[in-house]
Design an enzyme around this catalytic site. Structure first.
Site, PDB file in Angstrom:
ATOM      1  N   ASP A   1       0.815  -1.216   0.000  1.00 57.95           N
ATOM      2  CA  ASP A   1       0.000   0.000   0.000  1.00 57.95           C
ATOM      3  C   ASP A   1       0.848   1.265   0.000  1.00 57.95           C
ATOM      4  O   ASP A   1       0.323   2.354  -0.231  1.00 57.95           O
ATOM      5  CB  ASP A   1      -0.946   0.004   1.204  1.00 57.95           C
TER       6      ASP A   1
ATOM      7  N   ASP B   1     -11.119  -8.184   9.711  1.00 59.35           N
ATOM      8  CA  ASP B   1     -11.175  -9.629   9.933  1.00 59.35           C
ATOM      9  C   ASP B   1     -12.370  -9.995  10.810  1.00 59.35           C
ATOM     10  O   ASP B   1     -13.128 -10.913  10.505  1.00 59.35           O
ATOM     11  CB  ASP B   1      -9.869 -10.140  10.537  1.00 59.35           C
TER      12      ASP B   1
END
Length: 623
Positions: free
Chosen positions: A17, A253
Site C-alpha cells: 500500500d 477480519d
C-alpha cells in the site's frame, strides 16, 4: 517455501500500500534467492525455514536434520555466501534439482490510491488482491497472512485443506474458512504487555474463494489487472458491502467473519499443539496501546452500527456464537466501569463517604465472594494454559492499563465519529525493533516512551489513588472507621499495586524508559487545581442535604459499573461453555497432483514501520 505443498499450486501476492520502490526491488531479489533456498530447504527437510531465523545465532538443531554433516556443511556455506554477496547468486547447489522445482508465482501489487477516493485500508487492499489474483491464478482457496507472519509448521496448508476437503470433518457446502490462532515468536517469558492472551478476532484464515461470488477470467491480461487495482473500479459495486472483505470497520477480519457467519457460512477454529504461524508482537507500551486503540475503535464501529451483534446477529446465528462476537464488540466499553472504580471510591474515601458494606455486615462477604471467584477463575485459566501466577498478574495489570488508555481513546474516537468530528484511522503496527526497548521487555521492565495522551490518565489515576489512600488511612486512624472504609482502602491499595511500574517510572527510574517529569508535573498540577477547591466543594457538596445526594449518585454510578462488569462477564462465558477441540487427518487428503491451488496474500502498508527485510522473509516462507 515453508509450506509443504506442491510449488506449482501456490501463488504468492504481496500488496504494497506504500508503493515503495525498495519493497519492489527487495521482492525481485527475494525471488532470485528463492531459487537456491527452496531446494536447500526441501533437500534437508528443514523445519526452521525462515531465512532470518535460520541465519541467526539462535537457530535450532533443524540444521542437521536428515543429512550427513559434511554435505550439510557444504550447502550451508553456499547459503552463507548467497546471503552475504549479491554476486554469489550465481552459485549453484544441486543445479538440476533447483531447476526442476521452480519457485511459485510471485506477484507484486500496488493499488491506485487517491485522496478523493476512499481506499478502505487493509480490507480494500485484500479485495484488490482477490480481483487481481482472480484473473492471474484464480485459485479456489486463499491463505491470508500479515506481513510479519511466519509459517512455523510446513504442514499448515495441508491442515487447513483437511477441513475443506475431508468429508469426515466437513460435509457442509457452506464451509467458508479455517481460522488459526495468532501466536508470536518474540515474546518474553512473562509477557508484560499481555501478548499471550491475544484478542480472538485476530486470525490467519484459509478462505474458500467461492464465498466471494467472483466472476473472473482465468487468463486475464495486465491491463485488466491494472484496472482491477484502480481506485475507481469499486464505484457503484458491491465490493466491501456484499462481496470480499467488508468495509466500514478497521477490524476487517472480525467484521468479515461476523457477516459471513450471519449469512449462514460456517468455519473451523483450529489450534494445533505446534503453532502453525508465528508473528511479531510489539515489545513496547506505545506500539501495544496504539494497536489496541485501533482495535477498540474498529470494534465499536461494529457495536454502534446496524450490524451490532446484539441486534443484527441474534436471529442469524447461535446464541453462544452471538455472545462471543458481542463480548469482543463491547469490550472497549470496559473503560467506563474501570474509570468509575479508579475515581469514585477514592474521592468518597478522601471525603469520608462509605460506599461498601461494613466488614461486620453479611453483605460484605457477598462482595468478597464475587471478587474472589472472579480472580480465581482468571488465575485458573492462566495456569491451565501453561502460564504462571506472575503471568496472570501481568495480564491483570495490562488489562487495567489498556482499559484507561486504549479502550478509553477507542470510545472517544467512536464518539467523535458519531458526532461527525473525526474519521477513525488505520495506523499500521510498528514492527521495527528498538534494541534498548527490547532489552527492557525481556527483563520485564515497562517502557513508557509513549505520548502524553497515553501517559496522562495513568499518572493522574496513580497519584489520585496515592493521595486518597494516605488521606483515607489518616481518617481511619483518627476516626477509627476501619470497619466502614475497608473496602475502599483495599481497592485503592490494589490499584496502587497494579500501578507499581507507573509509580516506579515516575519517582525512581532514571533510564530512557521512565515517565517524563513533564507528564508527572502535568498530572500533579491538574490534581492540585482540583483539590484546591476542596474547601469550597466541602461547603457546597458535603454539607447539609447535598452530602446524601452525592452519596446516592456515587452508589448509582458504582451500581451501573457493577452491572456492566456482570454483562461483560456473562457474554464472555460463551468461550467457556462450549470449548472446541479439533483433530485433522492429512493422510486422508488426495495425492499432490489432485490438491487444489492456493493463492497466498501478504499485505504491507509502511516500510518505515514494517521493515522490508522482515516482509521479504515472510514472503519467502509463503512460497
Amino acid at each position: 517455501m515453508s509450506l509443504d505443498y506442491p510449488l506449482h499450486k501456490l501463488s504468492v501476492y504481496l500488496s504494497d500500500d506504500a508503493g515503495s520502490s525498495i519493497t519492489l526491488y527487495a521482492l525481485k531479489q527475494a525471488f532470485v534467492f528463492a531459487k537456491s533456498w527452496i531446494p536447500f530447504c526441501k533437500k534437508y527437510g528443514l523445519e526452521t525455514r525462515c531465512p532470518e531465523a535460520y541465519f541467526s545465532a539462535s537457530r535450532n538443531n533443524d540444521l542437521h536434520h536428515g543429512s550427513s554433516t559434511d554435505k550439510l556443511t557444504r550447502d550451508n556455506e553456499i547459503i552463507k555466501v548467497i546471503k552475504g554477496d549479491d554476486n554469489a547468486m550465481n552459485v549453484e547447489s544441486d543445479k538440476e534439482e533447483s531447476e526442476s522445482e521452480l519457485p511459485p508465482l510471485l506477484v507484486y501489487v500496488s493499488r491506485e490510491k487517491r485522496p478523493s477516493h476512499p481506499h478502505h485500508f487493509k480490507a480494500g487492499a485484500l479485495n484488490v488482491l482477490l480481483r487481481v489474483s482472480g484473473i492471474i491464478s484464480n485459485a479456489p482457496y486463499v491463505l491470508v497472512l500479515d506481513c510479519d507472519m511466519n509459517c512455523n509448521d510446513p504442514s499448515s496448508a495441508r491442515q487447513a485443506m483437511c477441513f475443506h476437503l475431508d468429508p469426515h470433518l466437513n460435509s457442509n457446502s457452506s464451509f467458508a474458512f479455517v481460522q488459526f490462532p495468532q501466536n508470536f515468536h518474540n515474546l518474553s517469558k512473562n509477557d508484560i504487555y499481555n501478548r499471550q492472551i491475544m484478542s480472538i478476532f485476530q486470525f490467519i484464515a484459509s478462505l474458500n474463494r467461492k464465498y466471494c461470488k467472483l466472476n473472473v477470467i482465468a487468463n486475464g491480461d495486465w491491463d485488466e489487472a491494472r484496472f482491477l487495482a484502480s481506485c475507481v473500479y469499486e464505484k457503484n459495486t458491491q465490493w466491501g458491502e456484499q462481496i470480499g472483505f467488508m468495509y466500514h470497520s478497521v477490524v476487517e477480519d472480525y467484521f468479515t467473519g461476523f457477516l459471513l457467519h450471519c449469512k449462514g457460512w460456517t468455519s473451523a477454529y483450529y489450534s494445533p499443539s505446534k503453532p502453525s504461524f508465528l508473528g511479531s508482537a510489539p515489545t513496547n507500551l506505545n506500539d501495544t496501546l496504539v494497536q489496541s486503540t485501533r482495535w477498540s475503535s474498529g470494534l465499536l464501529q461494529v457495536a454502534f452500527s446496524r450490524f451490532c451483534p446484539l441486534t443484527y446477529g441474534i436471529s442469524r446465528m447461535s446464541i453462544l456464537q452471538n455472545m462471543a462476537y458481542a463480548s469482543l464488540a463491547f469490550q472497549p466499553l470496559y473503560a467506563l466501569p474501570t474509570l468509575c472504580f479508579a475515581i469514585i471510591p477514592q474521592m468518597c474515601l478522601f471525603n469520608g463517604i462509605s460506599l461498601y458494606p461494613k466488614v461486620s455486615s453479611p453483605w460484605f462477604y457477598v462482595f468478597l465472594a464475587v471478587y474472589a471467584s472472579s480472580l480465581c477463575q482468571n488465575i485458573l485459566e492462566t495456569l491451565r494454559s501453561g502460564g504462571s501466577l506472575r503471568m496472570w498478574w501481568y495480564e491483570h495489570r495490562m488489562f487495567r492499563i489498556k482499559s484507561v488508555t486504549a479502550f478509553l481513546f477507542g470510545c472517544l474516537d467512536m464518539m467523535m465519529k458519531l458526532l461527525g468530528l473525526k474519521e477513525i484511522e488505520f495506523l499500521p503496527t510498528n514492527k521495527v525493533v528498538d534494541e534498548e526497548q527490547d532489552v527492557r521487555y525481556k527483563m520485564d521492565i515497562f517502557d513508557f516512551q509513549t505520548g502524553t495522551t497515553f501517559l496522562f490518565p495513568l499518572t493522574t489515576l496513580s497519584i489520585l489513588n496515592m493521595v486518597s489512600l494516605v488521606v483515607g488511612l489518616r481518617r481511619v486512624i483518627i476516626e477509627r472507621c476501619f470497619d466502614e472504609m475497608f473496602g475502599q482502602i483495599f481497592l485503592s491499595f490494589m490499584i496502587l499495586m497494579i500501578s507499581y511500574p507507573i509509580i516506579e517510572a515516575m519517582i525512581i527510574r532514571k533510564d530512557n524508559g521512565r515517565i517524563r517529569t513533564s507528564v508527572t508535573l502535568l498530572s500533579v498540577s491538574v490534581l492540585m487545581i482540583f483539590f484546591s477547591f476542596k474547601a469550597l466543594a466541602s461547603v457546597l457538596l458535603f454539607n447539609g442535604g447535598l452530602t446524601s445526594k452525592l452519596h446516592i449518585l456515587s452508589w448509582v454510578l458504582i451500581f451501573v459499573s457493577e452491572f456492566l462488569l456482570f454483562f461483560y462477564w456473562l457474554i464472555g462465558q460463551a468461550y467457556r461453555w462450549r470449548p472446541v477441540s479439533r483433530t485433522v487427518y492429512p493422510e486422508r487428503l488426495p495425492e499432490d497432483t489432485e490438491l487444489p491451488s492456493i493463492d497466498v496474500f501478504r499485505y504491507t502498508a509502511d516500510p518505515k514501520k514494517e521493515p522490508t527485510v522482515g516482509v521479504m522473509n515472510t514472503v519467502l516462507l509463503a512460497m
